[in-house]
Design an enzyme around this catalytic site. Structure first.
Site, mmCIF file in Angstrom:
data_model
loop_
_atom_site.group_PDB
_atom_site.id
_atom_site.type_symbol
_atom_site.label_atom_id
_atom_site.label_comp_id
_atom_site.label_asym_id
_atom_site.label_seq_id
_atom_site.Cartn_x
_atom_site.Cartn_y
_atom_site.Cartn_z
ATOM 1 N N SER A 218 -66.052 -48.266 -57.588
ATOM 2 C CA SER A 218 -66.525 -47.803 -56.285
ATOM 3 C C SER A 218 -67.387 -48.871 -55.638
ATOM 4 O O SER A 218 -68.436 -49.240 -56.178
ATOM 5 C CB SER A 218 -67.338 -46.511 -56.442
ATOM 6 O OG SER A 218 -67.982 -46.189 -55.226
ATOM 7 N N HIS B 223 -62.028 -48.021 -54.979
ATOM 8 C CA HIS B 223 -62.467 -46.752 -54.402
ATOM 9 C C HIS B 223 -63.471 -47.026 -53.295
ATOM 10 O O HIS B 223 -64.487 -47.696 -53.512
ATOM 11 C CB HIS B 223 -63.093 -45.864 -55.475
ATOM 12 C CG HIS B 223 -63.385 -44.470 -55.003
ATOM 13 N ND1 HIS B 223 -62.431 -43.480 -54.956
ATOM 14 C CD2 HIS B 223 -64.531 -43.912 -54.539
ATOM 15 C CE1 HIS B 223 -62.975 -42.370 -54.496
ATOM 16 N NE2 HIS B 223 -64.246 -42.603 -54.227
ATOM 17 N N ASP C 88 -65.817 -45.247 -50.440
ATOM 18 C CA ASP C 88 -66.437 -44.020 -49.929
ATOM 19 C C ASP C 88 -66.801 -44.192 -48.461
ATOM 20 O O ASP C 88 -67.557 -45.093 -48.099
ATOM 21 C CB ASP C 88 -67.698 -43.685 -50.733
ATOM 22 C CG ASP C 88 -67.370 -43.162 -52.125
ATOM 23 O OD1 ASP C 88 -66.476 -42.316 -52.230
ATOM 24 O OD2 ASP C 88 -67.997 -43.619 -53.091
ATOM 25 N N MET D 238 -68.653 -42.299 -45.424
ATOM 26 C CA MET D 238 -69.593 -41.210 -45.150
ATOM 27 C C MET D 238 -70.055 -41.288 -43.703
ATOM 28 O O MET D 238 -70.273 -42.385 -43.179
ATOM 29 C CB MET D 238 -70.800 -41.294 -46.085
ATOM 30 C CG MET D 238 -70.443 -41.363 -47.556
ATOM 31 S SD MET D 238 -71.928 -41.446 -48.600
ATOM 32 C CE MET D 238 -71.199 -41.854 -50.187
ATOM 33 N N HIS E 279 -61.884 -42.493 -49.740
ATOM 34 C CA HIS E 279 -62.390 -41.123 -49.862
ATOM 35 C C HIS E 279 -63.198 -40.777 -48.619
ATOM 36 O O HIS E 279 -64.293 -41.299 -48.413
ATOM 37 C CB HIS E 279 -63.251 -41.027 -51.128
ATOM 38 C CG HIS E 279 -63.858 -39.684 -51.351
ATOM 39 N ND1 HIS E 279 -64.883 -39.465 -52.244
ATOM 40 C CD2 HIS E 279 -63.602 -38.466 -50.797
ATOM 41 C CE1 HIS E 279 -65.217 -38.195 -52.239
ATOM 42 N NE2 HIS E 279 -64.467 -37.571 -51.354
ATOM 43 N N MET F 279 -65.504 -38.681 -46.807
ATOM 44 C CA MET F 279 -66.550 -37.658 -46.856
ATOM 45 C C MET F 279 -67.108 -37.510 -45.444
ATOM 46 O O MET F 279 -68.265 -37.838 -45.157
ATOM 47 C CB MET F 279 -67.631 -38.049 -47.867
ATOM 48 C CG MET F 279 -67.166 -37.913 -49.289
ATOM 49 S SD MET F 279 -68.417 -38.389 -50.503
ATOM 50 C CE MET F 279 -68.081 -40.149 -50.588
ATOM 51 N N MET G 39 -65.476 -33.955 -57.792
ATOM 52 C CA MET G 39 -66.777 -34.602 -57.727
ATOM 53 C C MET G 39 -67.632 -34.124 -58.894
ATOM 54 O O MET G 39 -67.762 -32.918 -59.122
ATOM 55 C CB MET G 39 -67.462 -34.298 -56.401
ATOM 56 C CG MET G 39 -66.772 -34.880 -55.174
ATOM 57 S SD MET G 39 -66.673 -36.685 -55.225
ATOM 58 C CE MET G 39 -68.427 -37.127 -55.242
ATOM 59 N N ASP H 153 -65.447 -38.545 -59.956
ATOM 60 C CA ASP H 153 -66.325 -39.487 -59.258
ATOM 61 C C ASP H 153 -67.759 -38.976 -59.324
ATOM 62 O O ASP H 153 -68.044 -37.866 -58.886
ATOM 63 C CB ASP H 153 -65.870 -39.621 -57.800
ATOM 64 C CG ASP H 153 -66.717 -40.610 -57.006
ATOM 65 O OD1 ASP H 153 -67.608 -41.251 -57.584
ATOM 66 O OD2 ASP H 153 -66.479 -40.735 -55.791
#
Length: 234
Positions: free
Chosen positions: A7, A32, A34, A36, A65, A67, A136, A174
């Site tokens: 990540s 990976h 993230d 946000m 991913h 979010m 998660m 994760d």
């Protein structure tokens, strides 16, 4: 087969291109990323322009991913930026099946993510439509959190759901994935392991990834060994 997905949330943001090249050379299976938005989770990270800039630094699949709130309006942008896998949070999707179809429409693999307190029943009717389910193992929003062991039974339950339906859906985890927890996840059915500080926080990325693979294989081997009978009662 165990897949290691470092990540970049734990990487050095001052030199992300160098970090991606290093982690690719170290033997990772995917990257990976993230995303946000400060609404769905209390943090803000990166968007499509940064992902597009990073794309030339690695040949590995980008596992993005989201979010974010209302992800449907951004799926095409992330696909254009270079994502191969797009994961959406069940809790953020008003019409989950429609969102999954949008991901397929832009030629990406769809995946769904569930927060620790979200029941598996929320994805039962879309399970055959996705390539991966992300469970998660921390509450999303920040890196470096402690692994929530209460998710382990959830991993086992999801493994049974997938196997009983005869599906080829991968289970990803994760949050708090490290030397102490990765064997527990592998034992219970995890297949794709998102690791942040367990890799980027180490001096030697290749050695860190190799160590995680060894722990996974050791846990799986132990799980396959026949259980010893209890000693007779006197």
């Amino acid at each position: 087969m165990a897949l290691i997905a470092p990540s970049i949330l734990a990487a050095d943001f001052a030199c992300l291109g160098d970090e991606l090249r290093a982690i690719t050379a170290a033997g990772a299976d995917m990257i990976h990323i993230d995303v946000m938005d400060g609404h769905f989770v209390p943090n803000i990270t990166i968007g499509p322009p940064v992902i597009k800039a990073l794309r030339r630094h690695s040949t590995l699949p980008f596992d993005v991913h989201l979010m974010i709130a209302q992800p449907d309006g951004y799926i095409e942008d992330f696909a254009d930026a270079g994502a191969q896998i797009i994961t959406v949070q069940v809790e953020a999707c008003t019409h989950l099946h429609r969102t999954i179809q949008l991901i397929r429409k832009v030629n990406c693999q769809p995946a769904v993510a569930l927060n620790p307190a979200t029941p598996l029943e929320s994805i039962r009717y879309v399970l055959e439509e996705v390539n991966m389910v992300l469970l998660m193992t921390v509450n999303p929003g920040f890196g470096g959190q402690e692994f929530i062991r209460g998710v382990l039974p959830k991993i086992r339950q999801l493994r049974k759901m997938i196997d009983s339906a005869g599906l080829q859906v991968k289970i990803q985890t994760d949050g708090g994935v490290n030397d102490d927890t990765i064997g527990l996840i592998a034992r219970d059915g995890g297949e794709v392991f998102v690791a942040g500080t367990a890799i980027f926080g180490q001096d030697d990325y290749a050695r860190a990834i190799a160590r995680l693979r060894q722990l996974i294989e050791a846990a799986r081997k132990q799980e396959k060994e026949p259980k010893k009978p209890d000693p007779p009662q006197e």
